[in-house]
Each structure stands twice: as structure tokens, then as C-alpha cells.
Write an enzyme that holds these catalytic residues in place. Structure first.
Site, PDB file in Angstrom:
ATOM      1  N   GLU A 125      32.532 -18.246   8.527  1.00  0.00           N
ATOM      2  CA  GLU A 125      31.940 -18.618   9.814  1.00  0.00           C
ATOM      3  C   GLU A 125      30.798 -19.624   9.661  1.00  0.00           C
ATOM      4  O   GLU A 125      30.027 -19.565   8.700  1.00  0.00           O
ATOM      5  CB  GLU A 125      31.389 -17.358  10.495  1.00  0.00           C
ATOM      6  CG  GLU A 125      32.464 -16.367  10.831  1.00  0.00           C
ATOM      7  CD  GLU A 125      31.927 -15.079  11.433  1.00  0.00           C
ATOM      8  OE1 GLU A 125      32.721 -14.155  11.621  1.00  0.00           O
ATOM      9  OE2 GLU A 125      30.706 -14.993  11.703  1.00  0.00           O
ATOM     10  N   CYS A 140      24.180 -23.072  10.857  1.00  0.00           N
ATOM     11  CA  CYS A 140      24.097 -21.898   9.991  1.00  0.00           C
ATOM     12  C   CYS A 140      25.381 -21.836   9.156  1.00  0.00           C
ATOM     13  O   CYS A 140      26.480 -21.743   9.699  1.00  0.00           O
ATOM     14  CB  CYS A 140      23.942 -20.652  10.868  1.00  0.00           C
ATOM     15  SG  CYS A 140      23.968 -19.129   9.935  1.00  0.00           S
ATOM     16  N   CYS A 147      30.784 -10.396   1.041  1.00  0.00           N
ATOM     17  CA  CYS A 147      29.507 -10.261   0.328  1.00  0.00           C
ATOM     18  C   CYS A 147      29.585  -9.004  -0.530  1.00  0.00           C
ATOM     19  O   CYS A 147      30.247  -8.037  -0.164  1.00  0.00           O
ATOM     20  CB  CYS A 147      28.360 -10.133   1.342  1.00  0.00           C
ATOM     21  SG  CYS A 147      26.723 -10.186   0.573  1.00  0.00           S
ATOM     22  N   CYS A 151      24.583  -4.464   2.837  1.00  0.00           N
ATOM     23  CA  CYS A 151      23.417  -4.062   3.637  1.00  0.00           C
ATOM     24  C   CYS A 151      23.942  -3.254   4.815  1.00  0.00           C
ATOM     25  O   CYS A 151      24.938  -3.628   5.432  1.00  0.00           O
ATOM     26  CB  CYS A 151      22.642  -5.283   4.110  1.00  0.00           C
ATOM     27  SG  CYS A 151      22.026  -6.264   2.732  1.00  0.00           S
ATOM     28  N   CYS A 154      24.670  -4.852   8.348  1.00  0.00           N
ATOM     29  CA  CYS A 154      25.294  -6.176   8.385  1.00  0.00           C
ATOM     30  C   CYS A 154      26.814  -6.054   8.380  1.00  0.00           C
ATOM     31  O   CYS A 154      27.382  -5.376   7.523  1.00  0.00           O
ATOM     32  CB  CYS A 154      24.827  -6.989   7.181  1.00  0.00           C
ATOM     33  SG  CYS A 154      25.701  -8.565   7.004  1.00  0.00           S
ATOM     34  N   CYS A 378      27.342 -11.550  12.728  1.00  0.00           N
ATOM     35  CA  CYS A 378      27.865 -12.423  11.676  1.00  0.00           C
ATOM     36  C   CYS A 378      28.970 -11.685  10.926  1.00  0.00           C
ATOM     37  O   CYS A 378      28.800 -10.542  10.529  1.00  0.00           O
ATOM     38  CB  CYS A 378      26.729 -12.789  10.732  1.00  0.00           C
ATOM     39  SG  CYS A 378      27.290 -13.533   9.223  1.00  0.00           S
TER      40      CYS A 378
HETATM   41  N1  SAH Z   1      22.828 -12.865   2.464  1.00  0.00           N
HETATM   42  C1  SAH Z   1      21.724 -13.601   2.907  1.00  0.00           C
HETATM   43  C2  SAH Z   1      22.030 -14.621   3.985  1.00  0.00           C
HETATM   44  C3  SAH Z   1      22.979 -14.210   5.061  1.00  0.00           C
HETATM   45  S1  SAH Z   1      22.473 -12.942   6.179  1.00  0.00           S
HETATM   46  C4  SAH Z   1      20.625 -12.664   3.362  1.00  0.00           C
HETATM   47  O1  SAH Z   1      20.879 -11.476   3.487  1.00  0.00           O
HETATM   48  O2  SAH Z   1      19.519 -13.150   3.563  1.00  0.00           O
HETATM   49  C5  SAH Z   1      21.423 -13.829   7.321  1.00  0.00           C
HETATM   50  C6  SAH Z   1      20.463 -12.938   8.094  1.00  0.00           C
HETATM   51  O3  SAH Z   1      21.113 -12.211   9.124  1.00  0.00           O
HETATM   52  C7  SAH Z   1      19.798 -11.928   7.208  1.00  0.00           C
HETATM   53  O4  SAH Z   1      18.430 -11.838   7.434  1.00  0.00           O
HETATM   54  C8  SAH Z   1      20.502 -10.664   7.621  1.00  0.00           C
HETATM   55  O5  SAH Z   1      19.760  -9.584   7.263  1.00  0.00           O
HETATM   56  C9  SAH Z   1      20.677 -10.875   9.099  1.00  0.00           C
HETATM   57  N2  SAH Z   1      21.667  -9.977   9.715  1.00  0.00           N
HETATM   58  C10 SAH Z   1      22.826  -9.536   9.173  1.00  0.00           C
HETATM   59  N3  SAH Z   1      23.452  -8.715  10.039  1.00  0.00           N
HETATM   60  C11 SAH Z   1      22.702  -8.634  11.146  1.00  0.00           C
HETATM   61  C12 SAH Z   1      22.841  -7.948  12.391  1.00  0.00           C
HETATM   62  N4  SAH Z   1      23.888  -7.171  12.654  1.00  0.00           N
HETATM   63  N5  SAH Z   1      21.870  -8.112  13.319  1.00  0.00           N
HETATM   64  C13 SAH Z   1      20.816  -8.929  13.060  1.00  0.00           C
HETATM   65  N6  SAH Z   1      20.633  -9.593  11.909  1.00  0.00           N
HETATM   66  C14 SAH Z   1      21.557  -9.452  10.953  1.00  0.00           C
HETATM   67 FE1  SF4 Z   2      25.237  -9.791   2.313  1.00  0.00          FE
HETATM   68 FE2  SF4 Z   2      24.865  -9.260   4.899  1.00  0.00          FE
HETATM   69 FE3  SF4 Z   2      23.220  -8.221   3.074  1.00  0.00          FE
HETATM   70 FE4  SF4 Z   2      23.117 -10.865   3.605  1.00  0.00          FE
HETATM   71  S1  SF4 Z   2      22.621  -9.208   5.019  1.00  0.00           S
HETATM   72  S2  SF4 Z   2      23.131  -9.875   1.584  1.00  0.00           S
HETATM   73  S3  SF4 Z   2      25.310 -11.255   4.018  1.00  0.00           S
HETATM   74  S4  SF4 Z   2      25.425  -7.773   3.276  1.00  0.00           S
END
Ligand code: SAH
Ligand code: SF4
Length: 405
Positions: A125, A140, A147, A151, A154, A378
């Protein structure tokens, strides 16, 4: 003094380990099924070497670089400064690739989300987010398909890592977004304005795909091509501490840290990588980050989860953590997805949290949900596309792969 000698060695070992792991999930070959090679994603040196194979001098690489990255041309036929016979030879040998667009959706606020499909069928995406106050915006970009880091809030983290994206695929997300906005310079040399910054905040952990991300950034910032300033690129990491020093010294881009919690017990759950690189180590790496200054602050991203990390005490602890750093805090209301366990913090909780950070002298913008009706979380667009394809494959008949097993 043994410590000061062994520390860098440990970091080097750790970097080598991370890079060796990245190599297990390589991007596809740049050579197409018809034998032609994609020129997008080659470094300048590689492009010069490639053209030398055709008996061409280095200045040809300079010309091609200009057409590919400055003018955004994808057809050799349009490269008018190159003779017709050479254009034909180039077209028989190479392509200037773009990913296919699986889905493209534009929201009422002009946020545009793309799901791109790459040569091997994998998808990632990309989102264009306009800046409401100005005539410009951020693209973005994703760095991986899926990944490894899981997390808990996420959606991308629920998808296994399929593979790393190659430099070509990273650069071409930006180029394809530019195509979509007709944003390449006109022959009169007007500079495009809309797609003015890049945030590496899409799918994947960019510092787990360091080599390809670094190569892509070097292509994007090359002064004779797209020529985006390193100051206009922000790389977001969940905290891959051993790669942060290299990112700062070699790439010089802005840094964003997905912090999300101020205590290790909680961050261990939200961002499991914390068990490896806990908050204190992460903060130390931030303090060392070379390009951080008052004009280039480190962004701390903080997803607001109701009743989990959004208390007044959390806000105060956050201020204590970043007190001695050039920092700003980006508060992100949690974006729910089907099956997620969390809820978005209340508006009052977010505002109270923001006020505490602001009172301590840090900018704390609340990232407004943009294009909410199309964006979802995302990673969700990709899941949806796979679901639709699986459903249509199932409908395709009784001889599907499942039945054959
Ligand atoms: N992996 C990297 C970059 C991609 S995630 C990282 O974790 O920084 C980009 C941002 O979106 C991160 O800060 C992540 O924590 C946030 N994010 C992911 N899922 C989300 C969600 N469901 N709601 C809000 N922010 C989210
Ligand atoms: Fe991976 Fe999502 Fe964690 Fe970023 S926030 S490191 S994309 S699992």
C-alpha cells in the site's frame, strides 16, 4: 576500556545479523519474463555499467537518469535527446517499470490510497496525504510486504513477512503516485509541488530492509532526478536500535520513532521488539541520532489506545523521556480494524494528553484521521484484495487447488 571497544563490535554483529536475515526475503529479479531488464532501481553506477554493456558511454546514463527520474518518462520513444536507433535498442533490452495498480481510492478530503501489485503478484500500500493548509502533501511508502514484528495494534503486523521490497519497488511507489497526479515537470521546467515529502510509514519495518531502503533513498534524493531533499524524507521505525546509527550517518533523513508506550512492561506488549531493544536503549540511540536538531526534530509517534496508554501519568512520563531531546510528538488516534482488541481514546483524553506535552514545550499535533472512509488501517487494503481474490478463485470451480489436495 574494554566496553568502549566491544560495543561497536556488538553493534556491527547485530547489523550483520539483521542484514543477513533481510537477504532471506529478497525482492524479485529485475529481469522480466521476456528477458528485458527494469532500469528503475539501479544506482547511477549500475546504470553506467548496464549501458557500457551496450557499448554506451557514461553520459548516456546521465541522459537516461534525467528522463527516468526527472521527467518521469516510461517510454524510450519519448526520450527525444536520444537517437532513434539507440531508443529502439534500449526498448528491446530494457523497460522503465511501474507497478500495476490493483486498487486506487480517493477520499473526500483528497487522500488517495493505492494498492500496487508488483511483478511477482505481491502487493503493498501507498497513500498520498494532502496537507490541508498548503498546496502539498506527503506520500506514505511501504518498505516490505507484511512485517515480522507483530505490534498488537497494527493490522500489517497480523500479516507474515512475505518479502522485502526492492529499491525499484520502493522508488516506483513514489513515481506511480506522481503519475497519478500528473506531477512530473512540464517541458518548461515547472517544479511539481503536490507530492513534496515522503514518509516511510507504510507497511513493514524499513530498518529491517536497510540496503534496499537506503538505495531507494539515494535514488530519490539524487539532484539530477527526483531531487527530493533528505530533509523532506522521514523514516519511521519501531526501534531497530542497531540500524538507527547507520540510518542517521549514512542516510541523513528525519527519524520517527513508533514509541506508543512509556513503560517497558506495556511497550513489550504493544511493540514486541521492545523486549530486544528496551526504551532506555532506544532513547540513547535517539540522542545519538546525528541529524537531529531543533530544526529537524525526532518525531515520536504515539497511538492513542483507550484505557491502555492514554492517561495523564503516561503523558507526564512521556515528557520526562524526551525532555532533553529535539523532539515532537505525533498523537495518532487508533485506527480500528476487524478483529483488533483496542479502542480509540476519547477526544477528551487525546486533548488532555496533547495539552500536557504542549505545556512542556513540545509540538504535539494530533494526526487527524484522513480519508477514513477509504483508508481503514494500514495493511487492510491488502488483506481485502486477497480476500476478494480468494473468494473469486473459490468460485472459479471445483478444480481449485483446495479440491486437488
Ligand atoms: N514499521 C514502522 C513503519 C510503519 S508503521 C513503524 O512501526 O514505525 C507506521 C505508523 O503507523 C507507526 O507509528 C505505527 O505504529 C502506526 N500504526 C500502525 N497501525 C496503526 C493503527 N491501527 N492505528 C494507528 N496507528 C497505527
Ligand atoms: Fe510492523 Fe506494524 Fe509494528 Fe510497524 S507498527 S513494526 S508495520 S507490525
Amino acid at each position: 576500556m574494554t566496553d568502549s571497544v566491544s560495543l561497536p563490535d556488538l553493534t556491527a554483529d547485530e547489523q550483520a545479523r539483521i542484514q543477513a536475515k533481510a537477504a532471506l526475503f529478497p525482492p524479485p529479479s529485475p529481469v522480466l519474463a521476456d528477458g528485458r531488464k527494469d532500469l528503475v532501481g539501479l544506482s547511477r553506477e549500475e546504470l553506467i555499467a548496464e549501458l557500457a554493456l551496450l557499448g554506451e558511454k557514461p553520459f548516456r546514463a546521465k541522459q537516461l537518469w534525467h528522463w527516468i527520474y526527472h521527467q518521469g518518462v516510461t517510454q524510450f520513444d519519448e526520450m527525444s535527446s536520444i537517437s532513434r536507433p539507440l531508443r529502439e535498442k534500449l526498448a528491446n533490452t530494457y523497460v522503465v517499470g511501474r507497478p500495476d495498480i490493483t486498487t486506487q481510492q480517493t477520499a473526500r478530503d483528497d487522500t488517495r490510497k493505492f494498492l500496487f501489485r508488483f511483478r511477482d503478484g505481491q502487493e503493498a500500500e501507498t497513500v498520498y496525504i494532502p496537507d490541508r493548509r498548503k498546496d502539498r502533501g506527503a506520500v506514505c511508502i511501504s518498505s516490505q510486504v507484511g512485517c515480522t514484528l507483530s505490534c498488537s495494534f497494527c493490522h500489517t503486523g497480523t500479516q507474515k513477512l512475505v518479502r522485502n521490497l526492492g529499491a525499484a519497488e520502493i522508488v516506483s511507489q513514489f513515481m506511480a503516485a506522481r503519475d497519478s497526479y500528473g506531477e512530473w515537470p512540464s517541458p518548461t521546467g515547472d517544479t511539481p509541488r503536490l507530492l513534496s515529502t515522503i514518509v516511510m510509514m507504510g507497511m513493514g519495518e524499513p530498518l529491517y530492509n536497510y540496503d534496499e531502503v537506503a538505495k531507494a533513498i539515494n535514488i530519490i534524493t539524487d539532484g539530477e532526478g527526483i531531487a527530493l531533499s533528505r530533509r523532506r524524507i522521514t523514516l519511521s521505525t519501531s526501534g531497530v536500535v542497531p540500524m538507527m546509527d547507520r540510518c542517521g550517518s549514512e542516510l541523513g533523513v528525519n527519524l520517527a520513532i513508533s514509541l506508543h508506550a512509556v513503560r517497558d512492561e506495556l511497550r513489550d506488549v504493544l511493540v514486541p521488539l521492545n523486549r530486544k531493544y528496551p526504551i532506555a536503549e532506544l532513547m540513547e540511540a535517539c540522542r545519538r541520532y546525528p541529524s537531529a536538531s531543533n530544526s529537524r526534530r525526532i518525531t515520536f509517534e504515539y497511538v492513542m489506545l483507550r484505557g491502555v496508554n492514554d492517561s495523564v501519568a503516561d503523558a507526564r512520563a512521556l515528557v520526562r523521556l524526551i525532555r532533553d531531546m529535539p523532539a515532537k510528538v505525533n498523537l495518532i488516534p487508533f485506527n480500528p480494524w476487524p478483529g483488533s482488541d483496542y479502542q480509540t481514546s476519547t477526544r477528551e483524553a487525546v486533548e488532555k494528553f496533547a495539552a500536557i506535552i504542549m505545556d512542556a514545550g513540545f509540538a504535539s499535533p494530533i494526526r487527524m484521521p484522513r480519508g477514513r472512509e477509504i483508508l481503514a488501517a494500514c495493511g487492510q487494503l491488502k488483506t481485502e484484495s486477497q480476500r476478494v481474490r480468494r473468494a473469486s478463485a473459490d468460485r472459479a470451480g471445483d478444480n481449485g487447488p483446495q479440491d486437488a489436495v
